[in-house]
Each structure stands twice: as C-alpha cells, then as structure tokens.
Design a protein around this motif. Structure first.
Motif, PDB file in Angstrom:
ATOM      1  N   ASP A  77       6.478   5.170  -1.556  1.00 53.44           N
ATOM      2  CA  ASP A  77       7.386   5.097  -0.406  1.00 53.44           C
ATOM      3  C   ASP A  77       8.601   4.236  -0.764  1.00 53.44           C
ATOM      4  O   ASP A  77       8.514   3.023  -0.892  1.00 53.44           O
ATOM      5  CB  ASP A  77       6.624   4.508   0.786  1.00 53.44           C
ATOM      6  N   ARG A  78       9.731   4.904  -0.930  1.00 52.28           N
ATOM      7  CA  ARG A  78      10.955   4.221  -1.344  1.00 52.28           C
ATOM      8  C   ARG A  78      11.426   3.219  -0.293  1.00 52.28           C
ATOM      9  O   ARG A  78      11.886   2.130  -0.617  1.00 52.28           O
ATOM     10  CB  ARG A  78      12.043   5.250  -1.636  1.00 52.28           C
ATOM     11  N   ARG A  79      11.310   3.570   0.980  1.00 48.79           N
ATOM     12  CA  ARG A  79      11.739   2.644   2.043  1.00 48.79           C
ATOM     13  C   ARG A  79      10.875   1.389   2.048  1.00 48.79           C
ATOM     14  O   ARG A  79      11.376   0.294   2.261  1.00 48.79           O
ATOM     15  CB  ARG A  79      11.700   3.338   3.398  1.00 48.79           C
ATOM     16  N   ALA A  80       9.597   1.562   1.830  1.00 47.15           N
ATOM     17  CA  ALA A  80       8.703   0.401   1.782  1.00 47.15           C
ATOM     18  C   ALA A  80       9.078  -0.489   0.602  1.00 47.15           C
ATOM     19  O   ALA A  80       9.118  -1.725   0.717  1.00 47.15           O
ATOM     20  CB  ALA A  80       7.248   0.855   1.662  1.00 47.15           C
ATOM     21  N   PHE A  81       9.383   0.137  -0.529  1.00 45.58           N
ATOM     22  CA  PHE A  81       9.781  -0.616  -1.713  1.00 45.58           C
ATOM     23  C   PHE A  81      11.084  -1.374  -1.442  1.00 45.58           C
ATOM     24  O   PHE A  81      11.206  -2.556  -1.785  1.00 45.58           O
ATOM     25  CB  PHE A  81       9.945   0.321  -2.909  1.00 45.58           C
ATOM     26  N   GLU A  82      12.063  -0.707  -0.827  1.00 47.88           N
ATOM     27  CA  GLU A  82      13.337  -1.356  -0.527  1.00 47.88           C
ATOM     28  C   GLU A  82      13.149  -2.531   0.422  1.00 47.88           C
ATOM     29  O   GLU A  82      13.782  -3.577   0.249  1.00 47.88           O
ATOM     30  CB  GLU A  82      14.325  -0.334   0.045  1.00 47.88           C
ATOM     31  N   GLU A  83      12.275  -2.370   1.412  1.00 45.52           N
ATOM     32  CA  GLU A  83      12.002  -3.463   2.347  1.00 45.52           C
ATOM     33  C   GLU A  83      11.352  -4.630   1.621  1.00 45.52           C
ATOM     34  O   GLU A  83      11.704  -5.792   1.830  1.00 45.52           O
ATOM     35  CB  GLU A  83      11.106  -2.985   3.496  1.00 45.52           C
ATOM     36  N   LEU A  84      10.406  -4.345   0.762  1.00 43.23           N
ATOM     37  CA  LEU A  84       9.743  -5.384  -0.017  1.00 43.23           C
ATOM     38  C   LEU A  84      10.764  -6.105  -0.907  1.00 43.23           C
ATOM     39  O   LEU A  84      10.761  -7.334  -1.003  1.00 43.23           O
ATOM     40  CB  LEU A  84       8.632  -4.762  -0.872  1.00 43.23           C
ATOM     41  N   TYR A  85      11.652  -5.337  -1.508  1.00 42.30           N
ATOM     42  CA  TYR A  85      12.681  -5.918  -2.369  1.00 42.30           C
ATOM     43  C   TYR A  85      13.613  -6.819  -1.557  1.00 42.30           C
ATOM     44  O   TYR A  85      13.907  -7.944  -1.956  1.00 42.30           O
ATOM     45  CB  TYR A  85      13.479  -4.798  -3.062  1.00 42.30           C
ATOM     46  N   ARG A  86      14.082  -6.325  -0.412  1.00 41.81           N
ATOM     47  CA  ARG A  86      14.970  -7.133   0.442  1.00 41.81           C
ATOM     48  C   ARG A  86      14.273  -8.412   0.903  1.00 41.81           C
ATOM     49  O   ARG A  86      14.889  -9.466   1.007  1.00 41.81           O
ATOM     50  CB  ARG A  86      15.428  -6.337   1.658  1.00 41.81           C
ATOM     51  N   ARG A  87      13.003  -8.303   1.151  1.00 43.26           N
ATOM     52  CA  ARG A  87      12.227  -9.437   1.656  1.00 43.26           C
ATOM     53  C   ARG A  87      12.024 -10.505   0.587  1.00 43.26           C
ATOM     54  O   ARG A  87      12.067 -11.688   0.887  1.00 43.26           O
ATOM     55  CB  ARG A  87      10.868  -8.910   2.136  1.00 43.26           C
ATOM     56  N   TYR A  88      11.803 -10.107  -0.661  1.00 39.73           N
ATOM     57  CA  TYR A  88      11.398 -11.070  -1.680  1.00 39.73           C
ATOM     58  C   TYR A  88      12.359 -11.290  -2.844  1.00 39.73           C
ATOM     59  O   TYR A  88      12.278 -12.322  -3.508  1.00 39.73           O
ATOM     60  CB  TYR A  88      10.026 -10.685  -2.247  1.00 39.73           C
ATOM     61  N   ALA A  89      13.239 -10.370  -3.139  1.00 34.59           N
ATOM     62  CA  ALA A  89      14.118 -10.537  -4.305  1.00 34.59           C
ATOM     63  C   ALA A  89      14.986 -11.796  -4.229  1.00 34.59           C
ATOM     64  O   ALA A  89      15.065 -12.541  -5.214  1.00 34.59           O
ATOM     65  CB  ALA A  89      14.974  -9.298  -4.532  1.00 34.59           C
ATOM     66  N   ARG A 125       0.841  -1.212   0.000  1.00 33.43           N
ATOM     67  CA  ARG A 125       0.000   0.000   0.000  1.00 33.43           C
ATOM     68  C   ARG A 125       0.868   1.252   0.000  1.00 33.43           C
ATOM     69  O   ARG A 125       0.597   2.208  -0.723  1.00 33.43           O
ATOM     70  CB  ARG A 125      -0.928   0.022   1.228  1.00 33.43           C
ATOM     71  N   ALA A 126       1.928   1.258   0.822  1.00 32.31           N
ATOM     72  CA  ALA A 126       2.817   2.422   0.892  1.00 32.31           C
ATOM     73  C   ALA A 126       3.500   2.672  -0.449  1.00 32.31           C
ATOM     74  O   ALA A 126       3.680   3.819  -0.864  1.00 32.31           O
ATOM     75  CB  ALA A 126       3.853   2.225   1.999  1.00 32.31           C
ATOM     76  N   VAL A 127       3.873   1.606  -1.126  1.00 33.55           N
ATOM     77  CA  VAL A 127       4.511   1.759  -2.441  1.00 33.55           C
ATOM     78  C   VAL A 127       3.492   2.298  -3.440  1.00 33.55           C
ATOM     79  O   VAL A 127       3.763   3.249  -4.179  1.00 33.55           O
ATOM     80  CB  VAL A 127       5.102   0.410  -2.935  1.00 33.55           C
ATOM     81  N   ALA A 128       2.312   1.701  -3.471  1.00 36.94           N
ATOM     82  CA  ALA A 128       1.292   2.071  -4.461  1.00 36.94           C
ATOM     83  C   ALA A 128       0.727   3.467  -4.228  1.00 36.94           C
ATOM     84  O   ALA A 128       0.563   4.245  -5.170  1.00 36.94           O
ATOM     85  CB  ALA A 128       0.165   1.042  -4.456  1.00 36.94           C
ATOM     86  N   GLU A 129       0.434   3.795  -2.982  1.00 37.74           N
ATOM     87  CA  GLU A 129      -0.250   5.051  -2.697  1.00 37.74           C
ATOM     88  C   GLU A 129       0.701   6.230  -2.494  1.00 37.74           C
ATOM     89  O   GLU A 129       0.383   7.349  -2.877  1.00 37.74           O
ATOM     90  CB  GLU A 129      -1.139   4.882  -1.457  1.00 37.74           C
ATOM     91  N   ASP A 130       1.852   5.960  -1.877  1.00 38.55           N
ATOM     92  CA  ASP A 130       2.740   7.061  -1.502  1.00 38.55           C
ATOM     93  C   ASP A 130       4.092   7.043  -2.214  1.00 38.55           C
ATOM     94  O   ASP A 130       4.935   7.892  -1.934  1.00 38.55           O
ATOM     95  CB  ASP A 130       3.000   7.023   0.017  1.00 38.55           C
TER      96      ASP A 130
END
Length: 195
Positions: free
Chosen positions: A19-31, A12-17
C-alpha cells in the motif's frame, strides 16, 4: 473523514498489500524524526539522507519485517509507550545498523584515499606533474613550479583530475574550505606570475 491509522496498521498494509499511501504516511510520520536523530549521530548530511532512504526502502521492499507480536511483548513489559514507540524503535534499529555499515564503508574508503594520496605525493614525478611542467605558454611552467606543493596538489586535484571540492578534500585529507582557499590562492599567484 479519513481516520488516522496506527503504525501497526500502516506497517501491515505496506508489508501485505504494498500500500503506497500507507508507506507515504509512515514516511511522513517518521522520516523527519529519523533524520534529526541520525544527524545527532553523524555530521555528514549525505550519509544521513542515504541511511534514512535505505531504511525506508528496506521497509517498502520487505527486507525489514516488523513483528507486532515482539512489539506487543515489549509494550506489555512496560519498556515502551505503545505502538508508535515500537515502530519508531524498530525503524531506529534498522537505521542505526545501516549508519554503522555506511560509516564503516566510508572509513575504509577514506583510509584508502589517504593511502593513495600519500603514495601520490612521493618524490617521483607523476604524469600530471610532467604535463603541467611541460606546458609552454608564457611562463606557466615556471609559475606552476613556484607554487607551494600544497597549492599545486589542490590545482592538480581540482583542475587536472577534475575532482569536486568535496572529493579533493577527501583525497588530500583537508577540509573543503581549505581546498577552496588554496585554489583561490593558487589562481591568484598564477595570475600575478603571468601578468
């Protein structure tokens, strides 16, 4: 004192805002997980890396939309183990579609290269072969003519055409290791012929 956000909150943070930190966390979590899973489907690490990057770019740019209501329905139906599994499945679906597209494209490009390579090795003399045969430095022309067609083809691809080992392998339809071996053999035979 940072609290770990759920996948849904990150998405939601990536889509709505954006949010670069949220994106980086998502990337670290799943990449890493996505990369490992893709590599079990495709041996070409370059294609896998591209697919993983394109998957996360689609998430960042918003071209791939995560629908929590659909994920919640899947979760309550008992086919998923919660939000983390839902996001993983969603990312996997995006990546697997991109992998199929990449492999289809690579397959078409590979077939085109093979066709061009077959055309290139017909009996007619190419411009490159005429130049190589016409070189008058010592007996280089004679030494080149005495090379087997396979060794000449590798030299033509890597020296005359300036292709990398990997590109020459695709063009000639042989493994990269074979390109390297043939190039070494060709150079050795040329050195011996010119010594």
């Amino acid at each position: 004192m940072s609290e770990t956000r759920s996948d849904g909150e990150l998405l939601r943070a990536v889509a709505e805002d954006a949010d670069r930190r949220a994106f980086e966390e998502l990337y670290r979590r799943y990449a890493p997980w996505l990369t490992a899973r893709m590599r079990s489907r495709c041996a070409d690490a370059g294609i896998v890396d591209d697919v993983v990057q394109e998957t996360f770019l689609a998430v960042w740019r918003g071209t791939a939309r995560y629908r929590e209501d659909a994920a919640a329905a899947v979760s309550t139906a008992g086919t998923s183990s919660g939000a983390r599994g839902d996001a993983a499945g969603w990312l996997w679906r995006i990546a697997s579609r991109r992998l199929i597209d990449a492999l289809r494209g690579a397959g078409a490009r590979g077939r085109l290269r093979q066709t061009l390579a077959r055309l290139r090795h017909r009996d007619e003399v190419s411009a490159e072969e005429r130049v190589l045969a016409g070189v008058e430095h010592g007996d280089l022309a004679g030494a080149l003519v005495r090379l087997s067609p396979e060794l000449r083809a590798v030299l033509q691809a890597t020296v005359v055409d300036g292709l990398t080992t990997r590109e020459a392998a695709v063009l000639l339809g042989i493994p990269p290791g074979t390109v390297k071996t043939r190039a070494m053999r060709a150079r050795k035979q040329l050195r011996e012929a010119l010594a």
